[in-house]
Write a protein that holds these residues in place. Sequence first.
Motif, short mmCIF file in Angstrom:
data_model
loop_
_atom_site.label_atom_id
_atom_site.label_comp_id
_atom_site.label_asym_id
_atom_site.label_seq_id
_atom_site.Cartn_x
_atom_site.Cartn_y
_atom_site.Cartn_z
N GLY A 98 0.83 -1.21 0.00
CA GLY A 98 0.00 0.00 0.00
C GLY A 98 0.86 1.25 0.00
O GLY A 98 2.05 1.22 -0.35
N GLU A 99 0.25 2.34 0.44
CA GLU A 99 0.92 3.65 0.38
C GLU A 99 1.73 3.91 1.65
O GLU A 99 2.95 4.01 1.62
CB GLU A 99 -0.18 4.70 0.17
CG GLU A 99 0.32 6.09 0.04
CD GLU A 99 -0.83 7.04 -0.33
OE1 GLU A 99 -1.49 6.81 -1.36
OE2 GLU A 99 -1.07 7.98 0.43
N GLY A 100 1.02 4.03 2.75
CA GLY A 100 1.67 4.30 4.03
C GLY A 100 0.64 4.22 5.12
O GLY A 100 -0.57 4.26 4.85
N PRO A 101 1.08 4.09 6.37
CA PRO A 101 0.13 3.98 7.47
C PRO A 101 -0.76 5.22 7.58
O PRO A 101 -0.29 6.34 7.34
CB PRO A 101 1.03 3.88 8.72
CG PRO A 101 2.41 3.64 8.21
CD PRO A 101 2.48 4.13 6.80
N GLY A 102 -2.01 5.00 7.93
CA GLY A 102 -2.91 6.10 8.28
C GLY A 102 -2.92 6.24 9.80
O GLY A 102 -2.09 5.64 10.50
N GLU A 105 -3.41 2.90 11.65
CA GLU A 105 -2.24 2.03 11.53
C GLU A 105 -1.08 2.55 12.40
O GLU A 105 -0.32 1.78 12.98
CB GLU A 105 -1.80 1.93 10.07
CG GLU A 105 -2.77 1.15 9.18
CD GLU A 105 -4.01 1.92 8.78
OE1 GLU A 105 -3.99 3.17 8.89
OE2 GLU A 105 -5.00 1.29 8.36
N PRO A 111 -0.33 -2.55 9.19
CA PRO A 111 -0.90 -1.93 8.00
C PRO A 111 -2.37 -2.32 7.79
O PRO A 111 -2.80 -3.41 8.17
CB PRO A 111 -0.08 -2.50 6.83
CG PRO A 111 1.07 -3.21 7.43
CD PRO A 111 0.71 -3.54 8.84
N PHE A 112 -3.11 -1.43 7.20
CA PHE A 112 -4.47 -1.70 6.74
C PHE A 112 -5.37 -2.28 7.83
O PHE A 112 -5.90 -3.38 7.70
CB PHE A 112 -4.46 -2.63 5.51
CG PHE A 112 -4.04 -1.94 4.25
CD1 PHE A 112 -4.93 -1.13 3.55
CD2 PHE A 112 -2.75 -2.07 3.76
CE1 PHE A 112 -4.54 -0.47 2.38
CE2 PHE A 112 -2.35 -1.41 2.60
CZ PHE A 112 -3.25 -0.62 1.91
N ASN A 139 3.86 -1.51 3.14
CA ASN A 139 3.59 -0.18 2.59
C ASN A 139 4.82 0.42 1.93
O ASN A 139 5.96 0.05 2.26
CB ASN A 139 3.13 0.76 3.71
CG ASN A 139 1.66 0.63 4.02
OD1 ASN A 139 0.82 0.63 3.12
ND2 ASN A 139 1.33 0.52 5.30
N HIS A 213 -6.01 1.40 -5.08
CA HIS A 213 -5.90 1.36 -3.63
C HIS A 213 -7.30 1.15 -3.03
O HIS A 213 -8.27 1.75 -3.51
CB HIS A 213 -5.31 2.69 -3.14
CG HIS A 213 -4.90 2.64 -1.71
ND1 HIS A 213 -5.82 2.70 -0.68
CD2 HIS A 213 -3.69 2.53 -1.12
CE1 HIS A 213 -5.18 2.63 0.48
NE2 HIS A 213 -3.88 2.53 0.23
N1 URA Z 1 -3.55 2.83 3.48
C1 URA Z 1 -2.35 2.33 3.12
O1 URA Z 1 -1.89 2.55 2.02
N2 URA Z 1 -1.69 1.60 3.99
C2 URA Z 1 -2.15 1.33 5.20
O2 URA Z 1 -1.48 0.63 5.94
C3 URA Z 1 -3.41 1.85 5.55
C4 URA Z 1 -4.10 2.60 4.68
#
Ligand code: URA
Length: 245
Positions: A98-102, A105, A111-112, A139, A213
Amino acid sequence: MNLSREQMLAEMGITPIWRLRESGAAAPADGAVDTPPPVETPAPVAVASETVPVAVDALEWPELAARVASCKACGLCEQRKQAVLGVGDRDPNWLFVGEGPGSEEDVAGEPFVGQAGQLLDNMLAALDLARGDKVYIGNAVKCRPPGNRTPEAAEMAACRPYLERQIALLRPKVIVLLGKAAVHALLHDDKSLASLRGRRFAYQGIPVVVTYHPAYLLRNLPEKAKAWEDLLFARRCLREAAAGK
Ligand code: URA
């Protein structure tokens, strides 16, 4: 909550268009062919010059996890609660990036775990997969970008060695890139997702497939059918890779 396959597909918004066949392939509604196109290796492009290089090539999981936890290679470290390395089976068939922690997270350290994660879990379940069982989730960047903004190119470049080391340790049979940031981070490609979907890329000999995504899918429900198509394509790539094709 235990959902039947039909309920899971409905949850993803992909019934009755997509159904699993016994062969494992699905009948595309628009008559698209089942055979994956040839592998593509995009030409690398220059990465941002502000990158602080991190040398992690030789690290095993415990050292890698410790380095990520204490990383200060870019400004994202300043506002994170914790770095989020990734989660799942360390001998996976599938790697989702994915992109990165929100914010959730950032708190959970996994993650996610938010709404997008719920959809990702449903997507996995529709493929008879589950996080942690031959599936690893990571991520492009390990620290939460403030306000959940998209990570900058320099931040992704600073974090890329960690992702590369994870992939070297995991050796998944297929990599699924979730959204533009993951595509940028691994393939250095900034073209539209629409133009990259349905193509088989390669990273270190591992097939790489691009899809939307989950957070984008939550905002654009009709695109779920395309994501499902991408996952089936990824599964075909995985099966071919496992068969040595
Ligand atoms: N969106 C992401 O790309 N990664 C995450 O871990 C959570 C949301």
